[in-house]
Design a protein around this motif. Structure first.
Motif, short mmCIF file in Angstrom:
data_model
loop_
_atom_site.label_atom_id
_atom_site.label_comp_id
_atom_site.label_asym_id
_atom_site.label_seq_id
_atom_site.Cartn_x
_atom_site.Cartn_y
_atom_site.Cartn_z
N MET A 62 13.65 -1.49 4.99
CA MET A 62 12.49 -1.97 4.24
C MET A 62 11.19 -1.59 4.93
SD MET A 62 11.30 -3.36 1.54
CE MET A 62 12.85 -3.82 0.83
N ALA A 63 11.16 -1.69 6.25
CA ALA A 63 9.93 -1.34 6.97
C ALA A 63 9.53 0.10 6.69
CB ALA A 63 10.12 -1.57 8.47
N LYS A 64 10.48 1.02 6.84
CA LYS A 64 10.17 2.44 6.61
C LYS A 64 9.76 2.70 5.17
CE LYS A 64 13.09 4.37 10.21
NZ LYS A 64 14.30 5.13 10.51
N SER A 65 10.47 2.09 4.23
CA SER A 65 10.17 2.34 2.82
C SER A 65 8.80 1.77 2.45
CB SER A 65 11.25 1.78 1.90
OG SER A 65 11.27 0.37 1.91
N GLN A 66 8.48 0.59 2.94
CA GLN A 66 7.20 -0.02 2.61
C GLN A 66 6.03 0.75 3.23
OE1 GLN A 66 6.32 -2.97 0.56
NE2 GLN A 66 8.13 -1.94 -0.19
N VAL A 67 6.17 1.15 4.48
CA VAL A 67 5.10 1.90 5.13
C VAL A 67 4.89 3.24 4.43
CG1 VAL A 67 4.44 3.08 7.27
CG2 VAL A 67 5.30 0.73 7.36
N ALA A 68 5.98 3.93 4.10
CA ALA A 68 5.85 5.21 3.40
C ALA A 68 5.21 5.01 2.03
CB ALA A 68 7.22 5.87 3.26
N PHE A 69 5.65 4.00 1.29
CA PHE A 69 5.09 3.72 -0.04
C PHE A 69 3.59 3.44 0.06
CE2 PHE A 69 4.61 0.58 -3.65
CZ PHE A 69 4.66 1.53 -4.66
N MET A 70 3.21 2.64 1.05
CA MET A 70 1.79 2.33 1.21
C MET A 70 1.00 3.58 1.62
SD MET A 70 1.52 -1.46 2.84
CE MET A 70 3.09 -2.24 3.07
N ASN A 71 1.53 4.33 2.58
CA ASN A 71 0.81 5.51 3.08
C ASN A 71 0.62 6.60 2.02
OD1 ASN A 71 0.31 4.61 5.67
ND2 ASN A 71 2.15 5.54 6.52
N TYR A 72 1.64 6.85 1.22
CA TYR A 72 1.61 8.00 0.32
C TYR A 72 1.26 7.68 -1.13
CZ TYR A 72 3.66 10.25 4.33
OH TYR A 72 3.87 10.72 5.60
N VAL A 73 1.39 6.41 -1.52
CA VAL A 73 1.13 6.06 -2.91
C VAL A 73 0.02 5.00 -3.02
CG1 VAL A 73 2.11 5.13 -5.05
CG2 VAL A 73 3.50 6.61 -3.58
N VAL A 74 0.26 3.85 -2.45
CA VAL A 74 -0.60 2.70 -2.69
C VAL A 74 -2.00 2.87 -2.10
CG1 VAL A 74 -0.86 0.21 -2.43
CG2 VAL A 74 1.40 1.18 -2.84
N ILE A 75 -2.09 3.11 -0.80
CA ILE A 75 -3.40 3.17 -0.16
C ILE A 75 -4.26 4.29 -0.74
CG2 ILE A 75 -4.62 3.55 2.02
CD1 ILE A 75 -2.41 1.82 3.35
N PRO A 76 -3.73 5.51 -0.91
CA PRO A 76 -4.59 6.53 -1.53
C PRO A 76 -5.11 6.14 -2.91
CG PRO A 76 -2.71 7.57 -0.49
CD PRO A 76 -2.46 6.09 -0.46
N MET A 77 -4.25 5.50 -3.71
CA MET A 77 -4.70 5.10 -5.04
C MET A 77 -5.73 3.98 -4.95
SD MET A 77 -2.72 3.98 -8.47
CE MET A 77 -2.41 5.69 -8.84
N PHE A 78 -5.47 2.99 -4.10
CA PHE A 78 -6.42 1.89 -3.96
C PHE A 78 -7.75 2.39 -3.42
CE2 PHE A 78 -3.42 -2.05 -3.64
CZ PHE A 78 -2.83 -1.69 -4.83
N GLU A 79 -7.73 3.36 -2.50
CA GLU A 79 -8.98 3.92 -1.99
C GLU A 79 -9.74 4.65 -3.09
OE1 GLU A 79 -8.00 4.63 2.72
OE2 GLU A 79 -7.46 6.22 1.32
N SER A 80 -9.02 5.38 -3.93
CA SER A 80 -9.67 6.08 -5.04
C SER A 80 -10.31 5.11 -6.01
CB SER A 80 -8.66 6.96 -5.78
OG SER A 80 -8.21 7.99 -4.96
N ILE A 81 -9.61 4.05 -6.33
CA ILE A 81 -10.16 3.05 -7.24
C ILE A 81 -11.37 2.38 -6.60
CG2 ILE A 81 -9.70 0.81 -8.31
CD1 ILE A 81 -6.88 1.91 -8.96
N SER A 82 -11.29 2.15 -5.29
CA SER A 82 -12.41 1.53 -4.58
C SER A 82 -13.66 2.40 -4.60
CB SER A 82 -12.02 1.22 -3.14
OG SER A 82 -11.01 0.25 -3.11
N ASP A 83 -13.48 3.72 -4.74
CA ASP A 83 -14.65 4.60 -4.87
C ASP A 83 -15.44 4.27 -6.14
OD1 ASP A 83 -13.98 5.91 -2.54
OD2 ASP A 83 -13.06 7.63 -3.56
N TYR A 84 -14.72 3.91 -7.20
CA TYR A 84 -15.36 3.56 -8.47
C TYR A 84 -15.74 2.09 -8.53
CZ TYR A 84 -13.85 8.08 -10.22
OH TYR A 84 -13.66 9.42 -10.39
N LEU A 85 -14.93 1.26 -7.91
CA LEU A 85 -15.14 -0.18 -7.93
C LEU A 85 -15.12 -0.70 -6.49
CD1 LEU A 85 -12.60 -0.98 -10.79
CD2 LEU A 85 -15.09 -0.88 -11.01
N PRO A 86 -16.23 -0.61 -5.77
CA PRO A 86 -16.26 -0.98 -4.35
C PRO A 86 -15.76 -2.40 -4.06
CG PRO A 86 -18.27 0.18 -4.95
CD PRO A 86 -17.52 -0.07 -6.23
#
Length: 109
Positions: A62-86
């Motif tokens: 679970m640790a590896k899967s969650q970290v990978a999911f956050m690193n490659y999917v979630v955080i980049p998407m959340f950062e992109s959305i934050s560019d539009y909605l700080p």
């Protein structure tokens, strides 16, 4: 700004928002998701199929899967959305906090 793209990203963000929740809620739902994955792995094993990555209850990761999911999917998407909605940047911070949880709680065998 491409409104359709932003709205599509918002829908996807709603789908994967668990990583951006407070730790107690994040861990509760991650445990439920893990059990769902393990049931899929059990079904694959029972059919004689190879068990999909992160779905094998005999080799938890679970640790590896969650970290990978956050690193490659979630955080980049959340950062992109934050560019539009700080105001949404708090979700990136929560992801980083939840990701750090796994540094001291690695369940990998």
């Amino acid at each position: 700004v491409h409104l359709r793209l932003v709205l599509s990203m918002a829908i996807k963000m709603a789908d994967i928002n668990n990583c951006g929740r407070p730790e107690n809620l994040y861990l509760k739902w991650t445990t439920k998701l893990s059990e769902e994955f393990f049931l899929q792995g059990d079904n694959e094993r029972a059919r004689g199929d190879p068990v999909s990555p992160f779905m094998d209850r005999f080799f938890p990761s679970m640790a590896k899967s969650q970290v990978a999911f956050m690193n490659y999917v979630v955080i980049p998407m959340f950062e992109s959305i934050s560019d539009y909605l700080p105001a949404m940047h708090f979700s990136v911070d929560r992801c980083e906090q939840n990701k750090s949880y796994w540094a001291s709680n690695d369940d990998s065998i």
